[in-house]
Design an enzyme around this catalytic site. Sequence first.
Site, PDB file in Angstrom:
ATOM      1  N   GLU A  49       0.865  -1.180   0.000  1.00 13.89           N
ATOM      2  CA  GLU A  49       0.000   0.000   0.000  1.00 13.89           C
ATOM      3  C   GLU A  49       0.902   1.231   0.000  1.00 13.89           C
ATOM      4  OE1 GLU A  49      -2.394   0.075   3.476  1.00 13.89           O
ATOM      5  OE2 GLU A  49      -3.075  -1.992   3.282  1.00 13.89           O
ATOM      6  N   ASP A  60      -4.584   8.183  11.091  1.00 16.36           N
ATOM      7  CA  ASP A  60      -3.160   7.922  11.203  1.00 16.36           C
ATOM      8  C   ASP A  60      -2.652   8.248  12.598  1.00 16.36           C
ATOM      9  OD1 ASP A  60      -3.236   7.292   8.545  1.00 16.36           O
ATOM     10  OD2 ASP A  60      -2.461   9.217   7.851  1.00 16.36           O
TER      11      ASP A  60
END
Length: 264
Positions: A49, A60
Site C-alpha cells: 500500500e 493515522d
Amino acid sequence: MTTLQTVFAKAKADERAALVGYLPAGFPTKDGAIAAATAMVEAGCDVIEIGLPYSDPLMDGPTIQDAVHRALTNGTRIADVLRTVEGVAKTGAATLVMTYWNPIDRYGAERFARDLADAGGVGTITPDLTPEESGPWRQASADAGIDTVFLVAPSSTEERIQAVADCCTGFVYAASLMGVTGARDSVSSAAQGLVERTRAHTDLPVCVGLGVGNGRQAAEVAGYADGVIVGSAFIRRILDAPDEASGLAAVRELGAELAAGVRA
C-alpha cells in the site's frame, strides 16, 4: 501485472495469509520510498500500500503522521505517488494506493483511476469514503479496471458490514480496533470476531490492519485472517535508523520476520 486476486489465490494455495505492507510515498525521500517498498517486497510482502500524503489524517497515528509530514515537507505530490506506484509495481507485488477521499476528488475521480491503472496500480483503499457516497468512485474504478477496498470496524453493525463488503472488489479491510494506526503490544481481541462477522457477508478476502508489529503478532492474525497489514512498524524502523542504508536493512529484517510469521 499481479492482481489482488492472484495474490490471495496463491497465498491460499500455500495455506498462509498474505503479507501487506504500507509506506507513504515521499518517505524517507521520493526515491527512498521506492527503495524501501522494494526491500519490503524482497523480504516477503505480497502487497504494498502506497500512502498518498495528506495534511489532515483522520486515522493515522503519530508514527505515520511523522512520516507523512516528512513526505509533505519533501514536496510529495500526486505525480510522485503515481511514480512510486510505478516503481513498486515493477517488483511484481500488487500495489495499491491508500488515500483519503479529498485528494482524489480534487484530482478528478476518473482521471485518478485511469492514471493509477496506467502506473500499474491495482486499486485503492479509501478509509474515509462511505458506501453511501462511493458510487461514482466505484464506477470510475471499475471503468479503469482497478479494485476498491473499504473498511469495517469492531463497531460496525451487520448491516454496515454488508454495505461495506458490497462496495469492495479487492478485499475487505478489517480495522482491528477503534482508534488510530500504530504497532501495539498485542492485537485487539476484537479482530478475530470482526473477521468472522465479515466473512458471513462476503467471499472476498478479509485482511486485518492496525496493531501488528512483529512476527508473533503476524502469526496470530494469520491464523484467522486472509491477510496481515503492517505499516507503522516498517515506518518506525526507518525513522529510528541513523541513515537510509540502515533503514533499508531494518525494513528487510522486519519484512523477513513478518513473512515467516504469516507462514507459521
